[in-house]
Design a protein around this motif. Sequence first.
Motif, PDB file in Angstrom:
ATOM      1  N   GLY A 134       0.811  -1.211   0.000  1.00  0.00           N
ATOM      2  CA  GLY A 134       0.000   0.000   0.000  1.00  0.00           C
ATOM      3  C   GLY A 134       0.844   1.260   0.000  1.00  0.00           C
ATOM      4  O   GLY A 134       1.993   1.282   0.406  1.00  0.00           O
ATOM      5  N   ALA A 135       0.235   2.350  -0.464  1.00  0.00           N
ATOM      6  CA  ALA A 135       0.953   3.620  -0.598  1.00  0.00           C
ATOM      7  C   ALA A 135       1.299   4.223   0.748  1.00  0.00           C
ATOM      8  O   ALA A 135       2.129   5.120   0.829  1.00  0.00           O
ATOM      9  CB  ALA A 135       0.093   4.612  -1.406  1.00  0.00           C
ATOM     10  N   TYR A 136       0.634   3.778   1.819  1.00  0.00           N
ATOM     11  CA  TYR A 136       0.932   4.315   3.138  1.00  0.00           C
ATOM     12  C   TYR A 136       2.377   4.048   3.538  1.00  0.00           C
ATOM     13  O   TYR A 136       2.938   4.746   4.359  1.00  0.00           O
ATOM     14  CB  TYR A 136       0.019   3.681   4.197  1.00  0.00           C
ATOM     15  N   THR A 137       2.984   3.016   2.971  1.00  0.00           N
ATOM     16  CA  THR A 137       4.271   2.559   3.473  1.00  0.00           C
ATOM     17  C   THR A 137       5.465   3.176   2.762  1.00  0.00           C
ATOM     18  O   THR A 137       6.591   2.949   3.156  1.00  0.00           O
ATOM     19  CB  THR A 137       4.368   1.030   3.321  1.00  0.00           C
ATOM     20  N   ARG A 138       5.270   3.967   1.737  1.00  0.00           N
ATOM     21  CA  ARG A 138       6.403   4.451   0.964  1.00  0.00           C
ATOM     22  C   ARG A 138       7.296   5.390   1.773  1.00  0.00           C
ATOM     23  O   ARG A 138       8.500   5.298   1.747  1.00  0.00           O
ATOM     24  CB  ARG A 138       5.903   5.195  -0.276  1.00  0.00           C
ATOM     25  N   GLN A 139       6.675   6.344   2.485  1.00  0.00           N
ATOM     26  CA  GLN A 139       7.452   7.318   3.243  1.00  0.00           C
ATOM     27  C   GLN A 139       7.263   7.127   4.747  1.00  0.00           C
ATOM     28  O   GLN A 139       7.602   8.009   5.525  1.00  0.00           O
ATOM     29  CB  GLN A 139       7.018   8.737   2.870  1.00  0.00           C
ATOM     30  N   ALA A 140       6.730   5.996   5.151  1.00  0.00           N
ATOM     31  CA  ALA A 140       6.365   5.810   6.553  1.00  0.00           C
ATOM     32  C   ALA A 140       7.586   5.740   7.453  1.00  0.00           C
ATOM     33  O   ALA A 140       8.602   5.150   7.106  1.00  0.00           O
ATOM     34  CB  ALA A 140       5.534   4.538   6.702  1.00  0.00           C
ATOM     35  N   THR A 141       7.486   6.346   8.624  1.00  0.00           N
ATOM     36  CA  THR A 141       8.514   6.235   9.655  1.00  0.00           C
ATOM     37  C   THR A 141       8.050   5.348  10.799  1.00  0.00           C
ATOM     38  O   THR A 141       8.859   4.931  11.627  1.00  0.00           O
ATOM     39  CB  THR A 141       8.860   7.624  10.226  1.00  0.00           C
ATOM     40  N   GLY A 142       6.751   5.089  10.868  1.00  0.00           N
ATOM     41  CA  GLY A 142       6.232   4.232  11.923  1.00  0.00           C
ATOM     42  C   GLY A 142       6.162   4.892  13.279  1.00  0.00           C
ATOM     43  O   GLY A 142       6.078   4.206  14.296  1.00  0.00           O
ATOM     44  N   MET A 143       6.194   6.241  13.337  1.00  0.00           N
ATOM     45  CA  MET A 143       6.198   6.935  14.621  1.00  0.00           C
ATOM     46  C   MET A 143       4.901   7.681  14.899  1.00  0.00           C
ATOM     47  O   MET A 143       4.480   7.777  16.056  1.00  0.00           O
ATOM     48  CB  MET A 143       7.366   7.928  14.675  1.00  0.00           C
ATOM     49  N   GLY A 144       4.256   8.243  13.867  1.00  0.00           N
ATOM     50  CA  GLY A 144       3.073   9.089  14.087  1.00  0.00           C
ATOM     51  C   GLY A 144       1.966   8.364  14.818  1.00  0.00           C
ATOM     52  O   GLY A 144       1.505   8.800  15.885  1.00  0.00           O
ATOM     53  N   LEU A 145       1.517   7.226  14.289  1.00  0.00           N
ATOM     54  CA  LEU A 145       0.418   6.495  14.910  1.00  0.00           C
ATOM     55  C   LEU A 145       0.862   5.795  16.194  1.00  0.00           C
ATOM     56  O   LEU A 145       0.046   5.554  17.087  1.00  0.00           O
ATOM     57  CB  LEU A 145      -0.165   5.477  13.922  1.00  0.00           C
ATOM     58  N   PHE A 146       2.153   5.471  16.286  1.00  0.00           N
ATOM     59  CA  PHE A 146       2.674   4.932  17.551  1.00  0.00           C
ATOM     60  C   PHE A 146       2.511   5.955  18.674  1.00  0.00           C
ATOM     61  O   PHE A 146       2.061   5.624  19.779  1.00  0.00           O
ATOM     62  CB  PHE A 146       4.148   4.556  17.385  1.00  0.00           C
ATOM     63  N   LEU A 147       2.863   7.210  18.398  1.00  0.00           N
ATOM     64  CA  LEU A 147       2.702   8.269  19.392  1.00  0.00           C
ATOM     65  C   LEU A 147       1.230   8.529  19.684  1.00  0.00           C
ATOM     66  O   LEU A 147       0.864   8.851  20.821  1.00  0.00           O
ATOM     67  CB  LEU A 147       3.382   9.549  18.911  1.00  0.00           C
ATOM     68  N   VAL A 148       0.382   8.373  18.670  1.00  0.00           N
ATOM     69  CA  VAL A 148      -1.065   8.503  18.886  1.00  0.00           C
ATOM     70  C   VAL A 148      -1.533   7.467  19.897  1.00  0.00           C
ATOM     71  O   VAL A 148      -2.284   7.774  20.842  1.00  0.00           O
ATOM     72  CB  VAL A 148      -1.831   8.336  17.555  1.00  0.00           C
ATOM     73  N   SER A 149      -1.113   6.227  19.733  1.00  0.00           N
ATOM     74  CA  SER A 149      -1.549   5.162  20.640  1.00  0.00           C
ATOM     75  C   SER A 149      -1.047   5.404  22.057  1.00  0.00           C
ATOM     76  O   SER A 149      -1.763   5.156  23.029  1.00  0.00           O
ATOM     77  CB  SER A 149      -1.066   3.799  20.134  1.00  0.00           C
ATOM     78  N   LYS A 150       0.196   5.901  22.190  1.00  0.00           N
ATOM     79  CA  LYS A 150       0.749   6.163  23.518  1.00  0.00           C
ATOM     80  C   LYS A 150       0.020   7.314  24.205  1.00  0.00           C
ATOM     81  O   LYS A 150      -0.301   7.244  25.393  1.00  0.00           O
ATOM     82  CB  LYS A 150       2.242   6.466  23.405  1.00  0.00           C
ATOM     83  N   MET A 151      -0.225   8.390  23.456  1.00  0.00           N
ATOM     84  CA  MET A 151      -0.928   9.528  24.044  1.00  0.00           C
ATOM     85  C   MET A 151      -2.362   9.144  24.403  1.00  0.00           C
ATOM     86  O   MET A 151      -2.882   9.535  25.454  1.00  0.00           O
ATOM     87  CB  MET A 151      -0.909  10.711  23.070  1.00  0.00           C
ATOM     88  N   ALA A 152      -3.003   8.373  23.525  1.00  0.00           N
ATOM     89  CA  ALA A 152      -4.371   7.931  23.801  1.00  0.00           C
ATOM     90  C   ALA A 152      -4.414   7.073  25.060  1.00  0.00           C
ATOM     91  O   ALA A 152      -5.351   7.178  25.873  1.00  0.00           O
ATOM     92  CB  ALA A 152      -4.921   7.146  22.607  1.00  0.00           C
ATOM     93  N   TYR A 153      -3.408   6.230  25.255  1.00  0.00           N
ATOM     94  CA  TYR A 153      -3.353   5.403  26.468  1.00  0.00           C
ATOM     95  C   TYR A 153      -3.260   6.283  27.711  1.00  0.00           C
ATOM     96  O   TYR A 153      -3.935   6.041  28.713  1.00  0.00           O
ATOM     97  CB  TYR A 153      -2.154   4.461  26.389  1.00  0.00           C
ATOM     98  N   ASP A 154      -2.422   7.326  27.653  1.00  0.00           N
ATOM     99  CA  ASP A 154      -2.282   8.234  28.794  1.00  0.00           C
ATOM    100  C   ASP A 154      -3.593   8.948  29.101  1.00  0.00           C
ATOM    101  O   ASP A 154      -3.887   9.248  30.264  1.00  0.00           O
ATOM    102  CB  ASP A 154      -1.196   9.273  28.511  1.00  0.00           C
ATOM    103  N   LEU A 155      -4.364   9.252  28.062  1.00  0.00           N
ATOM    104  CA  LEU A 155      -5.620   9.991  28.247  1.00  0.00           C
ATOM    105  C   LEU A 155      -6.828   9.062  28.398  1.00  0.00           C
ATOM    106  O   LEU A 155      -7.964   9.534  28.401  1.00  0.00           O
ATOM    107  CB  LEU A 155      -5.853  10.934  27.061  1.00  0.00           C
ATOM    108  N   ALA A 156      -6.584   7.746  28.508  1.00  0.00           N
ATOM    109  CA  ALA A 156      -7.639   6.741  28.680  1.00  0.00           C
ATOM    110  C   ALA A 156      -8.603   6.734  27.495  1.00  0.00           C
ATOM    111  O   ALA A 156      -9.806   6.490  27.664  1.00  0.00           O
ATOM    112  CB  ALA A 156      -8.405   6.977  29.985  1.00  0.00           C
ATOM    113  N   ILE A 157      -8.084   7.006  26.307  1.00  0.00           N
ATOM    114  CA  ILE A 157      -8.879   6.981  25.084  1.00  0.00           C
ATOM    115  C   ILE A 157      -8.608   5.672  24.358  1.00  0.00           C
ATOM    116  O   ILE A 157      -7.449   5.306  24.142  1.00  0.00           O
ATOM    117  CB  ILE A 157      -8.540   8.168  24.161  1.00  0.00           C
TER     118      ILE A 157
END
Length: 346
Positions: free
Chosen positions: A299-322
């Motif tokens: 998929g096109a999502y993977t061409r420039q992916a660093t794998g950090m944006g959504l990882f940080l989303v999951s971590k922040m969401a965990y801290d906020l109980a989301i």
Amino acid sequence: MRGIKQIYDCLYAYKLGFLLLIITNLLFIFFAWLAYPETFKVLVGLMIVFTLATLSLSIFIIVRKQNIIEAAFQEFLLEPNEMNEERLCRVSPKTHWSCIRDMGSSIRSYQAELNEQVMELADYENYIEGWVHEIKKPLSLMTLVLDNRRDEMSSLVRHRMLHIRDQMLGDVERILYFARLGAAHKDYMFEPINILAFCKQTVEHHQTLLDESGFQVQFIGEEMEIFSDRKGLAFIVEQILANSTKYAAANQDKPIIKFEAHYDKGKDQRILTIRDNGPGVSEEDLPFIFDKGFTGRRGAYTRQATGMGLFLVSKMAYDLAIQVDAKSELGSGLTISLIFPRVNEA
């Protein structure tokens, strides 16, 4: 219950000694039957009473000794200094002293290394935070120049410069939040937020990113109030926006991102859904898009992916109980749902 378990553990640990004691008593009972048949019952009764008394006293002493050793061992684990080590040695069998001293030396060595690493991590975090604040100064100066010199440059050049500035600010924010992931103190402040109005405000702050990719933004549903931290929630929404704009398909005529707020009465949940019509994520990659460093295979999502944006989303969401949920198929875009925790209004 704990006392019964201790007695059982004691009997199991010293089963060989107790078994030898019982066999010895049976042997003496046999000899008493041969030598003194007329007083056999009295002798057997005395032997049984003596054996039970010996067993009870032995179990009591062993359990008491084990409790003392356990208490000393717990103190030693909480603070493995030399004083607690010697106290543990005094209450333990002498055969264990060398092992205890080796263990104490190893624990203190590992603890010193850990303390050193903690200090290095704190220094690293302070350096990153300082660097972020310093790099924001030239970015602010860049904004000032773009605002004051707009008549001296074409609208296209100014728009591209603003786009680059916003990309740099997004990268700087990701660095800062990544450095703070392991921080012991996190200054979150939870407050009521009107979610759609909040999303509109966040989108306005990042309009250049959306304009550069030609995105249309739609807001669906009725306004609802959730409780969260504004900065943390803004960071989550910004990362999802950046993810959608970064991986928008080049041949898309009308890239769209939709914000939809709705209330699930059955589950008593307030949900914000952010949906784009980009290239999507393959079925086998979808479960791993929130993993650190995961860039996928298709998929096109993977061409420039660093794998950090959504990882940080999951971590922040965990801290906020989301609770974060993602749905996608190749060619059908990506849908991310933010399920906010139920809050007792009282």
